[in-house]
Design an enzyme around this catalytic site. Structure first.
Site, PDB file in Angstrom:
ATOM      1  N   LYS A   1     -87.203  37.116  51.373  1.00 14.02           N
ATOM      2  CA  LYS A   1     -87.575  37.178  52.369  1.00 14.02           C
ATOM      3  C   LYS A   1     -87.590  37.529  53.773  1.00 14.02           C
ATOM      4  O   LYS A   1     -88.257  38.224  54.167  1.00 14.02           O
ATOM      5  CB  LYS A   1     -88.958  36.633  51.734  1.00 14.02           C
ATOM      6  CG  LYS A   1     -89.789  36.238  50.525  1.00 14.02           C
ATOM      7  CD  LYS A   1     -90.750  35.052  50.105  1.00 14.02           C
ATOM      8  CE  LYS A   1     -91.631  35.325  48.581  1.00 14.02           C
ATOM      9  NZ  LYS A   1     -92.429  34.194  48.839  1.00 14.02           N
TER      10      LYS A   1
ATOM     11  N   TYR B   1     -96.992  27.108  38.362  1.00 13.08           N
ATOM     12  CA  TYR B   1     -97.924  27.325  37.843  1.00 13.08           C
ATOM     13  C   TYR B   1     -97.576  27.761  36.411  1.00 13.08           C
ATOM     14  O   TYR B   1     -98.318  28.176  35.627  1.00 13.08           O
ATOM     15  CB  TYR B   1     -98.871  28.750  38.210  1.00 13.08           C
ATOM     16  CG  TYR B   1     -97.898  29.737  38.885  1.00 13.08           C
ATOM     17  CD1 TYR B   1     -97.426  30.598  37.102  1.00 13.08           C
ATOM     18  CD2 TYR B   1     -96.693  30.324  39.523  1.00 13.08           C
ATOM     19  CE1 TYR B   1     -96.788  32.201  37.766  1.00 13.08           C
ATOM     20  CE2 TYR B   1     -95.781  30.942  39.976  1.00 13.08           C
ATOM     21  CZ  TYR B   1     -95.835  31.854  38.769  1.00 13.08           C
ATOM     22  OH  TYR B   1     -95.081  33.516  38.972  1.00 13.08           O
TER      23      TYR B   1
ATOM     24  N   THR C   1     -88.787  39.077  46.811  1.00 21.47           N
ATOM     25  CA  THR C   1     -88.725  37.795  46.722  1.00 21.47           C
ATOM     26  C   THR C   1     -88.205  36.925  46.637  1.00 21.47           C
ATOM     27  O   THR C   1     -86.858  37.057  47.503  1.00 21.47           O
ATOM     28  CB  THR C   1     -89.374  37.045  45.343  1.00 21.47           C
ATOM     29  OG1 THR C   1     -89.685  35.242  44.960  1.00 21.47           O
ATOM     30  CG2 THR C   1     -88.551  37.560  43.969  1.00 21.47           C
TER      31      THR C   1
ATOM     32  N   ASP D   1     -98.740  36.220  50.432  1.00 25.08           N
ATOM     33  CA  ASP D   1     -98.284  34.588  50.648  1.00 25.08           C
ATOM     34  C   ASP D   1     -99.249  34.405  51.171  1.00 25.08           C
ATOM     35  O   ASP D   1    -100.367  33.632  51.458  1.00 25.08           O
ATOM     36  CB  ASP D   1     -97.261  34.432  50.822  1.00 25.08           C
ATOM     37  CG  ASP D   1     -96.251  34.625  49.623  1.00 25.08           C
ATOM     38  OD1 ASP D   1     -96.806  35.545  48.683  1.00 25.08           O
ATOM     39  OD2 ASP D   1     -95.292  34.436  49.613  1.00 25.08           O
TER      40      ASP D   1
ATOM     41  N   GLY E   1    -100.482  27.455  41.236  1.00 21.12           N
ATOM     42  CA  GLY E   1    -100.383  28.317  42.043  1.00 21.12           C
ATOM     43  C   GLY E   1    -100.960  30.135  41.577  1.00 21.12           C
ATOM     44  O   GLY E   1    -100.761  30.793  41.905  1.00 21.12           O
TER      45      GLY E   1
ATOM     46  N   ALA F   1     -92.348  31.659  50.891  1.00 13.69           N
ATOM     47  CA  ALA F   1     -93.825  31.052  50.621  1.00 13.69           C
ATOM     48  C   ALA F   1     -94.427  29.701  52.013  1.00 13.69           C
ATOM     49  O   ALA F   1     -95.330  29.545  52.384  1.00 13.69           O
ATOM     50  CB  ALA F   1     -93.807  30.352  49.368  1.00 13.69           C
TER      51      ALA F   1
END
Length: 276
Positions: A70, A222, A66, A106, A242, A133
């Site tokens: 990435k 989220y 993460t 993703d 999400g 993302a």
């Protein structure tokens, strides 16, 4: 119970203590009675090379990746999958006999979560945010037949770099901050790929007047009910956050590591319980 045969998985990030991936994966391991354990690893940006080497040294079966690693992790891997190569970002690493391969789940998580609610083909979309993302989201949209994508970021250079990387200069357009509302109001789909909304008191990434009644909104946030979700309700727009993407990308990673398809509905349930 952890034994000498227990296989180790984890997540590299900075910060990482907020991640819901450990509880999600460990709950599934317990449910399916698989001898794995999943741990969070705080990896500072300057330590990513050593962290990748530790995957081999310690025999870690695989890791999720993460922010902020990435993109940077790619140079330290032995190979990357086709979708990760195109996107330029990796969020899953598999260790197979010391050979490290990077994947981007993703891409699949976003696509599967959206296609349950919205038909992408021949539509127009506006995406705010051009980070790791967001790159996966852009390529997923392109591969699904999107007609036009407008993109914008607080760092204009990121938008331009992403447009160039996509190779689709004819249907991807960079929008400056002063024109977001006008352009977004004409789109079928709005995407928040920024962290706006994660913290209490955050505003909305899209102004209310930018939301067209009946449009579809995907909000990567989220962890709480956002102002954007309220605007969507007020304007009679469809909205998903999400959470499903998190579960679906996690399920894809799980399958890459174990060869087993996990129960996605159970993973969603675990995340919802943790967010209460």
């Amino acid at each position: 119970m952890i034994t000498g045969k227990t296989k180790l998985l984890g997540i590299f990030g900075c910060p990482v203590e907020h991640s819901l991936s450990p509880v999600m994966h460990n709950s599934v391991f317990q449910k399916l009675r698989l001898d794995y354990v999943y741990l969070p690893f705080l990896v500072h940006p300057k330590e990513i090379c050593q962290a990748v080497q530790s995957i081999r040294t310690l025999g870690i079966k695989g890791v999720n990746v993460t922010v902020p690693h990435k993109e940077k992790i790619i140079r330290y891997l032995d190979s990357v999958s086709e979708e990760a190569k195109r996107i330029g970002a990796v969020n899953t690493v598999l260790n197979k006999n010391g050979m490290l391969t990077g994947f981007n789940t993703d891409y699949y998580g976003f696509l599967e979560s959206v296609e349950k609610h919205f038909s992408i083909k021949r539509k127009t979309a506006f995406m705010l945010g051009c980070g790791g993302a967001a790159k996966a989201m852009l390529f997923a949209l392109l591969d699904s037949g999107i007609k036009t994508i407008y993109i914008s970021d607080v760092e204009p250079a990121k938008s331009k770099e992403l447009r160039k990387r996509s190779g689709s200069l004819s249907n991807i357009f960079v929008v400056d901050s002063g024109n977001i509302d006008v352009v977004a109001a004409e789109c079928d789909m709005l995407i928040n790929a920024t962290p706006i909304g994660m913290k209490k008191g955050d505003g909305s990434p899209f102004n209310k007047k930018a939301i067209r009644p009946g449009c579809f909104i995907f909000d990567a946030v989220y962890n709480r009910k956002t102002l954007l979700s309220k605007y969507a309700s007020d304007k009679n727009a469809s909205y998903i956050n999400g959470l499903e993407m998190l579960a679906l990308q996690g399920a894809k990673s799980f399958e890459i590591w174990t060869g087993i398809k996990p129960p996605v509905s159970f993973m969603v349930k675990i995340i919802r319980e943790e967010l209460k």
